[in-house]
Design a protein around this motif. Structure first.
Motif, PDB file in Angstrom:
ATOM      1  N   ILE A  34       9.568  52.679   2.326  1.00 23.81           N
ATOM      2  CA  ILE A  34      10.590  52.827   1.272  1.00 23.81           C
ATOM      3  C   ILE A  34      10.530  54.233   0.685  1.00 23.81           C
ATOM      4  CG2 ILE A  34      11.247  52.073  -1.051  1.00 23.81           C
ATOM      5  CD1 ILE A  34      10.302  49.226  -0.194  1.00 23.81           C
ATOM      6  N   HIS A  35       9.318  54.711   0.387  1.00 24.86           N
ATOM      7  CA  HIS A  35       9.159  56.053  -0.179  1.00 24.86           C
ATOM      8  C   HIS A  35       9.556  57.123   0.841  1.00 24.86           C
ATOM      9  CE1 HIS A  35       7.795  59.221  -2.716  1.00 24.86           C
ATOM     10  NE2 HIS A  35       6.694  59.484  -2.017  1.00 24.86           N
ATOM     11  N   ALA A  36       9.172  56.917   2.120  1.00 25.38           N
ATOM     12  CA  ALA A  36       9.484  57.895   3.163  1.00 25.38           C
ATOM     13  C   ALA A  36      10.986  58.014   3.390  1.00 25.38           C
ATOM     14  CB  ALA A  36       8.781  57.516   4.467  1.00 25.38           C
ATOM     15  N   VAL A  37      11.695  56.901   3.329  1.00 25.23           N
ATOM     16  CA  VAL A  37      13.153  56.916   3.515  1.00 25.23           C
ATOM     17  C   VAL A  37      13.811  57.766   2.425  1.00 25.23           C
ATOM     18  CG1 VAL A  37      15.247  55.498   3.385  1.00 25.23           C
ATOM     19  CG2 VAL A  37      13.325  54.753   4.803  1.00 25.23           C
ATOM     20  N   GLU A  38      13.345  57.634   1.197  1.00 29.18           N
ATOM     21  CA  GLU A  38      13.899  58.426   0.087  1.00 29.18           C
ATOM     22  C   GLU A  38      13.695  59.924   0.339  1.00 29.18           C
ATOM     23  OE1 GLU A  38      11.834  56.910  -3.268  1.00 29.18           O
ATOM     24  OE2 GLU A  38      13.034  55.062  -3.415  1.00 29.18           O
ATOM     25  N   LEU A  39      12.496  60.283   0.787  1.00 29.15           N
ATOM     26  CA  LEU A  39      12.202  61.687   1.062  1.00 29.15           C
ATOM     27  C   LEU A  39      12.966  62.190   2.290  1.00 29.15           C
ATOM     28  CD1 LEU A  39       8.338  61.774   0.438  1.00 29.15           C
ATOM     29  CD2 LEU A  39      10.166  62.518  -1.110  1.00 29.15           C
ATOM     30  N   PHE A  40      13.102  61.331   3.285  1.00 32.30           N
ATOM     31  CA  PHE A  40      13.834  61.697   4.499  1.00 32.30           C
ATOM     32  C   PHE A  40      15.281  62.066   4.175  1.00 32.30           C
ATOM     33  CE2 PHE A  40      16.509  60.468   8.136  1.00 32.30           C
ATOM     34  CZ  PHE A  40      15.933  61.227   9.147  1.00 32.30           C
ATOM     35  N   GLU A  41      15.904  61.252   3.323  1.00 32.82           N
ATOM     36  CA  GLU A  41      17.309  61.502   2.971  1.00 32.82           C
ATOM     37  C   GLU A  41      17.477  62.821   2.206  1.00 32.82           C
ATOM     38  OE1 GLU A  41      18.368  57.936   0.931  1.00 32.82           O
ATOM     39  OE2 GLU A  41      18.675  56.798   2.788  1.00 32.82           O
ATOM     40  N   CYS A  55      15.861  65.635   2.914  1.00 28.12           N
ATOM     41  CA  CYS A  55      15.739  66.818   3.770  1.00 28.12           C
ATOM     42  C   CYS A  55      16.451  66.693   5.120  1.00 28.12           C
ATOM     43  CB  CYS A  55      14.264  67.182   3.989  1.00 28.12           C
ATOM     44  SG  CYS A  55      13.333  65.965   4.906  1.00 28.12           S
ATOM     45  N   TYR A  56      17.094  65.543   5.404  1.00 26.72           N
ATOM     46  CA  TYR A  56      17.764  65.353   6.694  1.00 26.72           C
ATOM     47  C   TYR A  56      19.206  65.843   6.644  1.00 26.72           C
ATOM     48  CZ  TYR A  56      20.262  62.910  10.415  1.00 26.72           C
ATOM     49  OH  TYR A  56      21.071  62.610  11.476  1.00 26.72           O
ATOM     50  N   ILE A  57      19.634  66.553   7.686  1.00 25.25           N
ATOM     51  CA  ILE A  57      21.011  67.051   7.808  1.00 25.25           C
ATOM     52  C   ILE A  57      21.466  66.832   9.242  1.00 25.25           C
ATOM     53  CG2 ILE A  57      22.532  69.070   7.622  1.00 25.25           C
ATOM     54  CD1 ILE A  57      20.323  70.290   5.792  1.00 25.25           C
ATOM     55  N   LYS A  58      22.714  66.402   9.420  1.00 26.23           N
ATOM     56  CA  LYS A  58      23.314  66.270  10.745  1.00 26.23           C
ATOM     57  C   LYS A  58      24.106  67.530  11.038  1.00 26.23           C
ATOM     58  CE  LYS A  58      24.733  63.863  14.420  1.00 26.23           C
ATOM     59  NZ  LYS A  58      23.848  63.490  15.515  1.00 26.23           N
ATOM     60  N   GLN A  59      23.822  68.189  12.172  1.00 23.66           N
ATOM     61  CA  GLN A  59      24.522  69.424  12.550  1.00 23.66           C
ATOM     62  C   GLN A  59      25.108  69.262  13.956  1.00 23.66           C
ATOM     63  OE1 GLN A  59      21.744  72.693  12.177  1.00 23.66           O
ATOM     64  NE2 GLN A  59      22.042  72.834   9.974  1.00 23.66           N
ATOM     65  N   GLY A  60      26.327  68.712  14.031  1.00 19.65           N
ATOM     66  CA  GLY A  60      26.961  68.473  15.331  1.00 19.65           C
ATOM     67  C   GLY A  60      26.157  67.489  16.155  1.00 19.65           C
ATOM     68  N   ASP A  61      25.722  67.914  17.354  1.00 22.68           N
ATOM     69  CA  ASP A  61      24.916  67.037  18.204  1.00 22.68           C
ATOM     70  C   ASP A  61      23.427  67.197  17.933  1.00 22.68           C
ATOM     71  OD1 ASP A  61      24.660  69.578  19.199  1.00 22.68           O
ATOM     72  OD2 ASP A  61      24.827  68.999  21.303  1.00 22.68           O
ATOM     73  N   LYS A  62      23.096  67.927  16.872  1.00 24.96           N
ATOM     74  CA  LYS A  62      21.693  68.141  16.523  1.00 24.96           C
ATOM     75  C   LYS A  62      21.343  67.443  15.212  1.00 24.96           C
ATOM     76  CE  LYS A  62      21.239  72.734  18.703  1.00 24.96           C
ATOM     77  NZ  LYS A  62      22.596  72.865  19.234  1.00 24.96           N
ATOM     78  N   GLU A  63      20.071  67.061  15.100  1.00 24.78           N
ATOM     79  CA  GLU A  63      19.515  66.590  13.836  1.00 24.78           C
ATOM     80  C   GLU A  63      18.725  67.753  13.242  1.00 24.78           C
ATOM     81  OE1 GLU A  63      19.942  63.201  13.107  1.00 24.78           O
ATOM     82  OE2 GLU A  63      20.928  62.817  15.025  1.00 24.78           O
ATOM     83  N   MET A  97      10.486  59.755  11.820  1.00 22.52           N
ATOM     84  CA  MET A  97      11.772  59.102  11.551  1.00 22.52           C
ATOM     85  C   MET A  97      12.927  59.857  12.200  1.00 22.52           C
ATOM     86  SD  MET A  97      11.149  58.021   7.571  1.00 22.52           S
ATOM     87  CE  MET A  97      12.776  57.340   7.289  1.00 22.52           C
ATOM     88  N   ALA A  98      12.862  61.196  12.164  1.00 27.02           N
ATOM     89  CA  ALA A  98      13.906  62.002  12.799  1.00 27.02           C
ATOM     90  C   ALA A  98      13.888  61.818  14.316  1.00 27.02           C
ATOM     91  CB  ALA A  98      13.722  63.470  12.437  1.00 27.02           C
TER      92      ALA A  98
END
Length: 457
Positions: A235-242, A244-252, A273-274
């Motif tokens: 639960i804590h990791a999901v919050e942190l993941f959101e 710093c995560y960005i979708k860039q076209g076909d890349k994560e 997770m990524a």
């Protein structure tokens, strides 16, 4: 003992919310003590739980005596009018082709068969017990794992349930003896050529004698504790993941400044997770994650290569994840007509036959033969590979094919090559898997189309 065991299973099912009225249970039954007890229990209590039963048996083609296992299970089912489905395969050959161990190939083949029998509110029921849990935890610990791995076999995962995890193997065998339940021992279970067998036959008996006679139940309790801890950390990791995560076209992409400001443990979980979003968790080891952590401190442009063609690259502000460009997978779309057709693109031979409703015997339906309502076909049938707009209708509702593949744990490495029987963008049958519920045979059906895979991969 009978009442005590029944109450223990009932309480375990209730605690983990495993079964609901109206469910169809697909029981994986090998013929061993644990699976025959599982079958006997649900035969006794199917009315109590308001469920229907199907029995699935897989003959792996590894042992001559396995034919007697199959006969034992089938005889019980016939005696008690329980639908019995059998799948024969050659695991050695499948393992060679898929480049897997026999154990891994057998597991994939079993679960794919179980999934193919699911309809609507179906649940796969396996007979894993507390000893299996202890063996799994020890095996994962010795190979190296994280807290998720140490949580062991889950009592419930999506549509798979394991109601016997509350019982030891000794309790199960004693119950079978008391209730006079016939079962067969797999002789390969007593050979120490497999890691799990070494743990079962040598490691656990030694720990019981020299260190802790209650090691099996201790590990079961620890597994539950690790699961609770992992759920909290996730639960804590999901919050942190959101964050710093960005979708860039076909890349994560992961924001490097935010990622590196976190605790090292969370950095590892977020990178994992990524990776899972791109290729799943299979074959990803702690050394892969450590390589990604080291990459964060290297110069721009450096990269590491992970399984299944995944590249992780250091950019100026981001850690980029993307798939290597491979030769494009051959896609095809071929119109189907009555009679036999060789589909060279899929390396299979398929046969379509039309019958009047009263002439079919649906008991012949299996993993590679399906019957559909011919009158429901809208545009004509094709056999083809998947498209982004594909969907399938199930009793639980309409689902995008991509979402179904994710939910059913279909390996990403085979999704683009799976043969599909389609009517426009609507998938009628994932060959060897799910069937579209809109095309089921009903009392209103006039003509039936039999779709049969005759040979091929």
């Amino acid at each position: 003992m009978e009442k005590q065991v029944h109450e223990k299973i009932k309480a375990f099912i209730h605690k983990h919310d495993m079964i609901h009225p109206g469910d169809e249970l697909v029981l994986g039954v090998s013929g061993g003590a644990d699976s025959m007890m599982l079958l006997y229990y649900f035969f006794l209590y199917q009315n109590l739980y308001h469920v229907t039963l199907k029995v699935a048996h897989v003959h792996h083609g590894l042992r001559e005596a396995a034919e007697m296992d199959a006969q034992l299970v089938e005889a019980f089912c016939k005696r008690h009018n329980i639908p019995f489905f059998r799948h024969d395969c050659q695991i050695k050959e499948i393992a060679r082709i898929r480049k897997l161990s026999e154990e891994e190939a057998g597991r994939e083949e079993r679960y794919n068969f179980f999934i193919s029998l699911l309809n609507g509110n179906g649940r796969i029921v396996t007979a894993h017990n507390m000893n299996d849990q202890a063996e799994t935890m020890i095996m994962r610990f010795t190979r190296g794992t994280d807290i998720k791995g140490l949580s062991g076999i889950l009592p419930k995962r999506e549509n798979i349930i394991r109601p016997l995890l509350c019982l030891t193997r000794e309790e199960i065998e004693a119950y079978c003896k008391e209730m006079n339940i016939s079962y067969r021992d797999d002789e390969s279970n007593f050979k120490t050529i497999y890691t799990r067998n070494k743990i079962r036959l040598e490691c656990i008996p030694y720990i019981k004698e020299a260190l802790n006679p209650s090691i099996v139940s201790v590990l079961a309790r620890q597994g539950e504790l690790y699961r609770e801890e992992d759920e909290f950390l996730t639960i804590h990791a999901v919050e942190l993941f959101e964050e710093c995560y960005i979708k860039q076209g076909d890349k994560e992409a992961l924001d490097l400044s935010k990622l590196m400001s976190m605790h090292p443990y969370m950095q590892k979980r977020i990178i994992l997770m990524a990776i899972e979003k791109m290729i799943g968790r299979k074959d990803i080891t702690s050394s892969h994650i450590e390589s990604c952590i080291e990459l964060c401190n290297l110069q721009v442009g450096k990269e590491v290569h992970l399984p299944y063609g995944l590249v992780v690259k250091k950019d100026y502000e981001y850690l980029l994840l993307y798939k290597e460009n491979k030769d494009e997978i051959l896609s095809y779309c071929i119109d189907l007509k009555e009679g036999k057709q060789v589909i060279s693109e899929a390396d299979i031979t398929i046969e379509l036959r039309k019958f009047a409703f009263e002439r079919i015997n649906q008991k012949n339906e299996n993993i590679y033969t399906k019957y559909i309502d011919y009158g429901k076909i809208k545009n004509g049938l094709q056999i083809r590979t998947r498209r982004p707009s594909d969907y399938i209708k199930l009793k639980s509702g309409t689902k995008k094919l991509k979402k179904l593949f994710t939910d059913d744990k279909i390996s990403k490495s085979i999704r683009d090559t799976l043969p599909l029987i389609a009517d426009g963008n609507e998938i009628i049958w994932i060959v060897g898997g799910r069937l579209n519920s809109d095309y089921y045979i009903t009392e209103h059906t006039n003509e039936v189309l039999e779709i049969k895979i005759l040979k091929g991969r």
